[in-house]
Design an enzyme around this catalytic site. Structure first.
Site, PDB file in Angstrom:
ATOM      1  N   LYS A  10       0.746  -1.461   0.059  1.00  0.00           N
ATOM      2  CA  LYS A  10       0.035   0.074  -0.074  1.00  0.00           C
ATOM      3  C   LYS A  10       0.930   1.268   0.064  1.00  0.00           C
ATOM      4  CE  LYS A  10      -3.762  -2.478   2.163  1.00  0.00           C
ATOM      5  NZ  LYS A  10      -4.466  -2.497   3.516  1.00  0.00           N
ATOM      6  N   ASN A 113      -1.890  -0.285   7.040  1.00  0.00           N
ATOM      7  CA  ASN A 113      -1.156  -1.452   7.597  1.00  0.00           C
ATOM      8  C   ASN A 113      -0.346  -2.198   6.247  1.00  0.00           C
ATOM      9  OD1 ASN A 113      -3.045  -2.310   5.793  1.00  0.00           O
ATOM     10  ND2 ASN A 113      -4.310  -3.744   7.257  1.00  0.00           N
ATOM     11  N   HIS A 116      -1.925  -5.458   1.383  1.00  0.00           N
ATOM     12  CA  HIS A 116      -3.276  -6.339   0.968  1.00  0.00           C
ATOM     13  C   HIS A 116      -2.835  -7.551   0.386  1.00  0.00           C
ATOM     14  CE1 HIS A 116      -6.866  -7.362  -0.884  1.00  0.00           C
ATOM     15  NE2 HIS A 116      -6.113  -7.916  -1.902  1.00  0.00           N
TER      16      HIS A 116
HETATM   17  N1  LIG Z   1     -11.678  -0.864  11.575  1.00  0.00           N
HETATM   18  C1  LIG Z   1     -10.784  -0.368  10.760  1.00  0.00           C
HETATM   19  N2  LIG Z   1     -10.421   0.843  10.649  1.00  0.00           N
HETATM   20  C2  LIG Z   1      -9.605   1.373   9.842  1.00  0.00           C
HETATM   21  N3  LIG Z   1      -9.266   0.768   8.533  1.00  0.00           N
HETATM   22  C3  LIG Z   1      -9.783  -0.476   8.495  1.00  0.00           C
HETATM   23  C4  LIG Z   1     -10.596  -1.080   9.264  1.00  0.00           C
HETATM   24  N4  LIG Z   1     -10.731  -2.408   9.043  1.00  0.00           N
HETATM   25  C5  LIG Z   1     -10.106  -2.345   7.962  1.00  0.00           C
HETATM   26  N5  LIG Z   1      -9.402  -1.383   7.573  1.00  0.00           N
HETATM   27  C6  LIG Z   1      -8.996  -1.126   6.300  1.00  0.00           C
HETATM   28  O1  LIG Z   1      -9.309  -1.709   5.309  1.00  0.00           O
HETATM   29  C7  LIG Z   1      -8.545  -2.953   4.617  1.00  0.00           C
HETATM   30  C8  LIG Z   1      -9.532  -4.052   4.256  1.00  0.00           C
HETATM   31  O2  LIG Z   1     -10.195  -4.553   5.613  1.00  0.00           O
HETATM   32  P1  LIG Z   1     -10.339  -6.207   5.642  1.00  0.00           P
HETATM   33  O3  LIG Z   1     -10.731  -6.864   4.289  1.00  0.00           O
HETATM   34  O4  LIG Z   1     -11.345  -6.420   7.002  1.00  0.00           O
HETATM   35  O5  LIG Z   1      -8.798  -6.438   6.089  1.00  0.00           O
HETATM   36  P2  LIG Z   1      -7.654  -7.434   5.300  1.00  0.00           P
HETATM   37  O6  LIG Z   1      -6.711  -6.335   4.417  1.00  0.00           O
HETATM   38  O7  LIG Z   1      -6.895  -7.820   6.588  1.00  0.00           O
HETATM   39  O8  LIG Z   1      -8.329  -8.290   4.507  1.00  0.00           O
HETATM   40  C9  LIG Z   1      -7.543  -3.331   5.875  1.00  0.00           C
HETATM   41  O9  LIG Z   1      -6.485  -3.870   5.443  1.00  0.00           O
HETATM   42  C10 LIG Z   1      -7.394  -1.777   6.428  1.00  0.00           C
HETATM   43  O10 LIG Z   1      -6.345  -1.035   5.621  1.00  0.00           O
HETATM   44 MG   LIG Z   2      -9.730  -8.215   3.292  1.00  0.00          MG
END
Ligand SMILES: Nc1ncnc2c1ncn2[C@@H]1O[C@H](COP(=O)(O)OP(=O)(O)O)[C@@H](O)[C@H]1O
Ligand SMILES: [Mg+2]
Length: 138
Positions: A10, A113, A116
């Protein structure tokens, strides 16, 4: 099963010059980079990629973040690649991510974070079509 997965380093990872460190985590685990490019995501591609999160309270912040600067889009291939890459990345939030994971090491917040990764083989196929329309036989 040999699988392909889409990893996005990212914009926070690209801005902080940790593309190489992050890619090493996959390569050191025996996974193969089979396509890679830097690109700035348009709002259109970001909205398609994160369509499942539309309407959530973090959605706008997420779209703004993922489009603010170039990201590094990667296709990674290997045995059980989808699950293994999710495990190498760690939990979404850095406070939940296990020690030794990319997000534990590098992520600064729930939104920023660093990485992805596709969550299923099916979504990997959709994400390859979305991010790498130029790749044939994907
Ligand atoms: N509660 C939250 N607050 C802020 N950003 C979030 C939150 N949940 C998810 N995100 C952001 O949205 C992205 C997509 O969410 P998700 O699909 O749940 O996670 P992942 O990337 O671990 O699959 C996350 O990687 C993160 O960047
Ligand atoms: Mg996801």
């Amino acid at each position: 099963m040999i699988e392909k997965s889409v990893v996005l380093i990212k914009p926070d990872g690209v801005e902080r010059n940790i593309i190489g460190n992050i890619l090493s985590c996959y390569e050191d685990n025996g996974l193969k980079i089979v396509a890679l490019k830097l690109m700035k995501a348009t709002r259109e591609i970001a909205e398609k990629h994160y369509s499942q999160h539309k309407g959530k309270d973090f959605y706008e912040e997420l779209i703004t973040f993922i489009t603010r600067n170039p990201l590094c889009a990667v296709i990674i291939q290997g045995e059980d690649a989808v699950a293994r890459i999710r495990s190498i990345n760690g939990a979404t939030s850095p406070t939940d991510a296990a020690e030794g994971t990319i997000r534990h090491r590098y992520a600064r917040s729930k939104t920023e974070n660093c990485v992805h990764a596709s969550d299923t083989v099916e979504s990997a196929k959709e994400e390859i079509a979305l991010w790498f329309p130029e790749v044939e036989n994907n």
